[in-house]
Design an enzyme around this catalytic site. Structure first.
Site, short mmCIF file in Angstrom:
data_model
loop_
_atom_site.label_atom_id
_atom_site.label_comp_id
_atom_site.label_asym_id
_atom_site.label_seq_id
_atom_site.Cartn_x
_atom_site.Cartn_y
_atom_site.Cartn_z
N ASP A 23 31.36 -28.29 -82.94
CA ASP A 23 32.25 -27.18 -83.32
C ASP A 23 31.63 -25.90 -82.79
OD1 ASP A 23 33.92 -25.29 -84.74
OD2 ASP A 23 34.42 -26.92 -86.11
N THR B 41 33.69 -11.05 -55.28
CA THR B 41 35.02 -11.61 -55.52
C THR B 41 35.46 -12.44 -54.32
OG1 THR B 41 35.44 -9.53 -56.68
CG2 THR B 41 37.31 -11.01 -56.39
N TYR C 32 37.56 -7.01 -66.31
CA TYR C 32 36.90 -8.27 -65.94
C TYR C 32 36.87 -9.24 -67.10
CZ TYR C 32 36.07 -5.90 -61.68
OH TYR C 32 36.29 -5.25 -60.51
N SER D 42 38.07 -22.73 -61.36
CA SER D 42 36.94 -23.49 -60.83
C SER D 42 36.85 -24.88 -61.43
CB SER D 42 35.63 -22.75 -61.09
OG SER D 42 35.67 -21.48 -60.50
N LYS E 132 33.96 -15.84 -54.30
CA LYS E 132 34.65 -16.79 -55.17
C LYS E 132 35.87 -17.40 -54.46
CE LYS E 132 33.37 -15.40 -59.71
NZ LYS E 132 33.05 -16.78 -60.07
N HIS F 262 53.82 -2.34 -75.03
CA HIS F 262 53.80 -3.48 -74.09
C HIS F 262 52.39 -3.69 -73.56
CE1 HIS F 262 54.49 -5.93 -70.49
NE2 HIS F 262 53.98 -4.95 -69.76
#
Lengths: 373, 530, 193
Positions: B110, B333, B262, B273, B336, B81
């Protein structure tokens, strides 16, 4: 109406109280565990306050500044002052958290000046305790019956948290644990002491505790260690020092006498029925976890004992592997875990059960002969 | 390579060919949109597969006692899992989004390396086929947890370990190729005027993620190689008998493992964002600080690995160092989260499904961040470590974090991908069912963890029974809710209201300047970015 | 494709890919380099409680008689290792700088000639930095003929600079059966005897 409400509230009270103890970290019974609990609550509250401020601002804009209310968007997209502020303030909060955390950690790691030293050894899937200052050592195995695990019997109160021989420590004394492992990594955890330390094979780790209240404290292995990781609990009984001293002296005598008795009884032979009966009990308690109750093992992981060369032919190899284990496999040494009689019985059982029918009876003296060449 | 691939490589100025059809279109495609779609479908299939394994786990844990599976199989389920969700669901979903969106966001026709792109996708199904096949081997599949700590994964594992190592190698090669492609595309293919500090944050976060990937996936490859040689070729990197150290495995693993965390969240920051400003009809607050915060998080991620290992026994000084560094991560963090809230502040907010998922992301990811901060505090971590508190923490960050952001992205860009609007009613059903069930599923895990339930156990003491029951109900509800998502996507691909080039009033970016659905080839002539 | 919109100051794709591949190969190598790096790091900091595999120089500094430190000995045998392995004494109390010899008794209880290797571990790990062994059975592979008994010596002293907060030091030896991987000269010596 009002009385009924009060009645309902008071009825809910004990539930709330008991629920709380199940929903939060335990305060534990040591000074350290209390400090850890306080630290936990402090940080939790800080997080809740920050959460209320941030989510509050967020929900306020979600409600007040919505398009459906005709709110017109502002256009600002930076503000150096605010940005500096919300970098610096969290930083200061963090310093505030780090100070008590540091002092608690240093206190936890100070294992010096201990009164009692216990060697804790994990192996698949049991704990072994040895008192450094005394000639006392024993294994501690799960005591919950397989029928409870397999839902054939109702589960007891301490389901999966009960062992045959708990660790006993004195109250009011600093007890130092030297923790290691015989095979994979285990982790010795008693929440009430706030002690959790990994048992690494080939290395020793230290931890300590000082329990003030006599009582029974329960924990579990906290590092995935294979199939029965969920079935190796820890039970510690803290006794008053005098009671502890009496206990350990009695243990020392009992263990010495048992060894002497064993040697004395070597000449005595057991009957087939006795061997098979004892053997089955030992097998189910110690071997069946891997080799399975039907002796067939789990293909590719734990070998079958049915009709294999070692079990049907090589008697010495069979006794040796039970006594000493096999390096590089999960097969561990049972020599210091079972008595000579028990080993003799289990080897006899394995050689005669499940259609192996070798008809051979192994006696304690045969096993004893393998320990002395 | 067939002629189909040949034509697509041939990017001259007269190339509006029709895409080849049938299976060869997908096998040999070098088109970033095709490959992006394949990545997304693959990751969704893996998500359902990994999810059904989670349901096996939750079904077993519904009651104390052993009901459905034996402990050995239970361990295989937790292991596979984890591996499937990390390497099969979250990472490929982000790579799929990068494939679709990065070229369109920077005005490139591309990806820079289209044939490598085809390879990096097509080796993935083989990697997972091998991993899944190992479950049917004698002795079962990997049963040592997705973290495969030695010596459980070396001396004490079954022979499927060789297949596990092989499949992790292939997954690693796939991710590295994908990351190289993203970096080269972003460095070399930006439209004129698209300077680095004009790139959308999704592009920025992926750019940084890609560097993390090429830095740590090779370390994972090294770790699994050492496991392989320890098990089969007599080396003793992690075996004390030969002078090795099992704890060293954990150092190497988490040196990969923490940046990996991360890798699975930075692209989410980019997605959110993009979506929050679009539905707040207001530019993103603090663009530059967002970029710097992302870089700071990525940099710090290399200095905190040992916070996963506080209980292994390390000197106080080392524990303190890793504790302080970990706490420090909450600063960027936090920046943000504050920036997202400031973006919404005094905006003109509307609540279409992408926005709902993005808002849920902000709140639930922040809750995961709070528990992360609690876990960073070493003395308390001794109590939390390896309990359900940790399980709750990382599922808040990965499910209601990473997965929710992927859902948000899917709803946000579905009109661009398919040319149709998705069914908003059904999508809202999906959102509300997911939101409620995800919290029923993971929030009570905090309590059961604090109360002392270790993770990775197939059976538990009676005091944990009530909460486990609630959690299991939440798990099935969450699992079933995802079928609504499948229905929405299938309906949307098949038809629906025609989507305009820019279906969201407040959306900005080059991807909205091309028609919906995005033509097979976009930006053959680079757009001018002012 | 790469020249689709390349501007003069942008490197071409091939160069970027080559550099990135170098990083990938470098990081793969770094993964393995972590092994010796970790060892060096542990040797300097005492991170994992290993002691040196080399004999230390004999102590020339003064013995610090103002304090004593408990040195505890723990012995273990690995599973599948049918030897008996005990320290002669469980604990000694030494002054920093004072040289002591402790014997470890082993018995090969099998009917086969075997070779063992002892692996040390010290707790607290930091104390391992100050444990100097001038002679130790753990430096070499230890052969023992079937049924034989022997005493293996370990001579050590604690560095007088050992920090004051260390009052107790535990030294554990685990004995592993390495008969299958023993170096040829060890086996030759055993056969000669």
């Amino acid at each position: 109406m009002r009385t009924r409400l009060i009645a309902a509230l008071t009825a809910a009270m004990p539930f709330a109280a008991s629920a709380q103890s199940q929903l939060n970290l335990t305060q534990g019974v040591t000074e350290i565990s209390n400090r850890v609990y306080d630290l936990h609550m402090t940080i939790l509250y800080i997080c809740i306050v920050i959460g209320i401020v941030v989510f509050g601002a967020m929900f306020w804009s979600m409600i007040a500044h919505r398009k459906s209310r005709g709110h017109k968007p502002a256009t600002f997209h930076e503000n150096v002052k605010v940005e500096i502020l919300w970098t610096v303030i969290p930083f200061l909060i963090l310093i505030g958290m780090a100070i008590p955390a540091t002092s608690t950690l240093i206190a936890m790691e100070d294992t010096s000046e201990s009164d009692v030293t216990v060697l804790v050894t994990g192996s698949q899937w049991k704990w072994h305790y040895r008192y450094f200052e005394h000639d006392v050592e024993y294994f501690s195995l799960l005591a919950t019956r397989p029928d409870q695990i397999n839902n054939k019997l109702p589960k007891g109160t301490n389901y999966l948290l009960e062992v045959d021989r708990p660790l006993v420590i004195p109250t009011g004394k600093k007890v130092r644990f030297l923790i290691t492992s015989d095979d994979v990594i285990h982790s010795w955890w008693v929440p009430d002491f706030a002690v959790k330390k990994d048992a690494n094979p080939g290395f020793i780790n230290e931890a300590w505790t000082k329990v003030d209240e006599p009582g029974i404290y329960r924990g579990q292995c906290a590092e995935l260690c294979g199939k029965d990781h969920g079935y190796m609990p820890i039970v510690v009984i803290a006794k008053e020092p005098a009671e502890y001293e009496a206990w350990i002296t009695a243990q020392e005598t009992a263990q010495r006498e048992a060894k002497e008795e064993e040697q004395r009884l070597l000449a005595m032979s057991m009957s087939e029925a006795e061997l098979m009966e004892l053997g089955e009990r030992v097998y189910l308690g110690n071997c069946a976890a891997c080799h399975q109750p039907n002796g067939q093992g789990i293909p590719g992981v734990f070998p079958s004992l049915v009709g294999t060369e070692m079990v049907t032919n090589d008697i010495n190899g069979h006794i040796d592997i039970v006594l000493y284990g096999k390096q590089g496999t999960s097969m561990q040494a049972f020599g210091n875990m079972l008595t000579l009689r028990e080993i003799a019985a289990v080897v006899t059982y394995e050689r005669n059960a499940w259609g192996n029918n070798t008809g051979e009876l192994i006696q304690a003296a045969d096993v004893n002969a393998r320990t002395k060449n | 390579m067939s002629s189909a691939a040949g034509t697509m490589d041939h990017h001259d100025h007269d190339h509006h060919h029709h895409a080849p059809s049938g299976i060869t279109r997908w096998l040999f495609t070098t088109n970033h949109k095709d490959i992006g779609s394949m990545y997304l479908w693959f990751s969704f299939i893996m998500f359902l597969l990994g999810g059904s394994m989670a349901l096996v786990i939750r079904a077993e844990l519904f009651q104390p006692g052993l009901q459905l599976v034996d402990p050995h199989f239970f361990n295989q389920m937790t292991t596979v899992h984890g591996l499937i969700m990390v390497f099969g669901a979250v990472m490929p979903a982000f790579t799929g989004l990068a494939n679709w969106m990065v070229p369109m966001m920077i005005g490139a026709p591309d990806m820079a390396l289209p044939r490598m792109n085809n390879w990096s996708f097509w080796i993935l199904p083989f990697a997972f086929a091998i991993l899944l096949a190992s479950l049917f081997m004698e002795g079962g599949g990997p049963a040592f947890g997705w973290t495969f700590y030695a010596p459980l994964s070396t001396t004490y594992s079954s022979d499927s370990t060789a297949l596990f190592v092989f499949s992790v190698h292939i997954m690693g090669i796939s991710s590295i190729m994908g990351a190289i492609n993203v970096i080269v595309t972003i460095m070399n293919m930006r439209a004129p005027g698209m300077t680095y500090m004009k790139m959308p944050l999704f592009v920025w976060t992926w750019f940084i993620t890609a560097f993390l990937l090429i830095a740590v996936m090779p370390v994972l490859a090294g770790a699994v190689t050492m496991v392989l040689t320890d098990k089969y070729f007599g080396t003793s990197f992690f075996d004390a008998a030969g002078g090795g150290d099992p704890v060293m495995f954990q150092h190497i693993f988490w040196f990969f493992g923490h940046p990996e965390v991360y890798i699975m969240i930075l692209p989410s920051f980019g997605i959110v964002s993009a979506i929050i400003p679009a539905f707040s009809r207001k530019p993103l607050f603090g663009y530059a600080s967002m970029v710097y915060a992302t870089a700071a998080i990525a940099g710090l991620s290399f200095l905190v690995w040992a916070h996963h290992m506080f209980t292994t026994g390390m000197p106080v000084a080392a524990a303190l160092f890793f504790m302080y560094c970990t706490m420090l991560i909450s600063v960027p963090t936090g920046v943000k989260v504050f920036n997202w809230v400031a973006t919404m502040w005094r905006g003109s907010i509307s609540f279409e499904t992408p926005m709902l998922f993005a808002l849920a992301f902000v709140i639930l990811f922040t809750i995961g961040g709070f528990s992360g901060l609690m876990l960073a505090i070493t003395p308390v971590d001794f109590q939390y470590h390896d309990t359900y508190f940790v399980v709750a923490h990382f599922h808040y960050v990965l499910v209601s974090g990473a997965i929710f952001s992927i859902m948000a992205a899917a709803y946000y860009w579905l009109p661009k991908w398919t040319g149709h609007m998705y069914n908003e009613t059904l999508a809202k059903w999906h959102f509300w069912c997911s939101l409620i069930s995800v919290n029923v599923l993971f929030f009570p895990m905090h309590f059961v963890g604090l109360a002392g339930m270790p993770r990775r156990i197939p059976d538990y003491a009676l005091q944990f029974a009530d909460i486990n029951q609630i959690v299991s109900i939440g798990a099935f509800a969450f699992g079933l809710s995802q079928l609504i998502f499948l229905a929405v996507v299938v309906k949307c691909v098949r038809g629906g209201e025609k989507a305009p080039a820019k279906p969201w009033e407040g959306a900005t970016g080059l991807e909205w300047t091309v028609p919906s659905p995005a033509p097979y080839h976009t930006f053959d002539t680079p757009p001018e970015v002012k | 494709m790469s020249d689709h919109q390349s501007t003069p100051n942008r490197p071409d794709n091939g160069r970027v890919v080559k550099r990135l591949l170098l990083v990938v190969v470098g990081m793969f190598g770094f993964g393995f380099a972590l092994v010796p790096l970790y060892e060096v790091f542990c040797e300097i900091t005492g991170f994992n409680g290993r002691t040196s595999n080399e004999a230390a120089a004999v102590n020339t500094r003064a013995v610090d008689t103002s304090r004593s430190i408990n040195v505890q000995f723990i012995t273990r045998v690995n599973q599948g290792m049918p030897w008996d392995f005990q320290p002669e004494v469980k604990m000694v109390r030494v002054h920093p700088g004072e040289t002591k010899v402790v014997n470890f008794l082993v018995e090969n209880r099998t009917g086969n000639n075997m070779v063992a290797q002892a692996i040390p571990s010290v707790s607290p790990g930091e104390a391992g930095l100050y444990l100097n062994k001038t002679e130790c059975f753990c430096f070499e592979q230890q052969p023992l003929a079937a049924g034989d008994t022997t005493a293996m010596p370990m001579q050590f002293y604690l560095d007088p600079e050992i920090p004051a907060h260390i009052h107790t030091l535990t030294l554990q030896y685990t004995l592993y059966d390495i008969t299958a991987n023993a170096t040829p000269d060890v086996l030759a010596t055993m056969l000669a005897n």
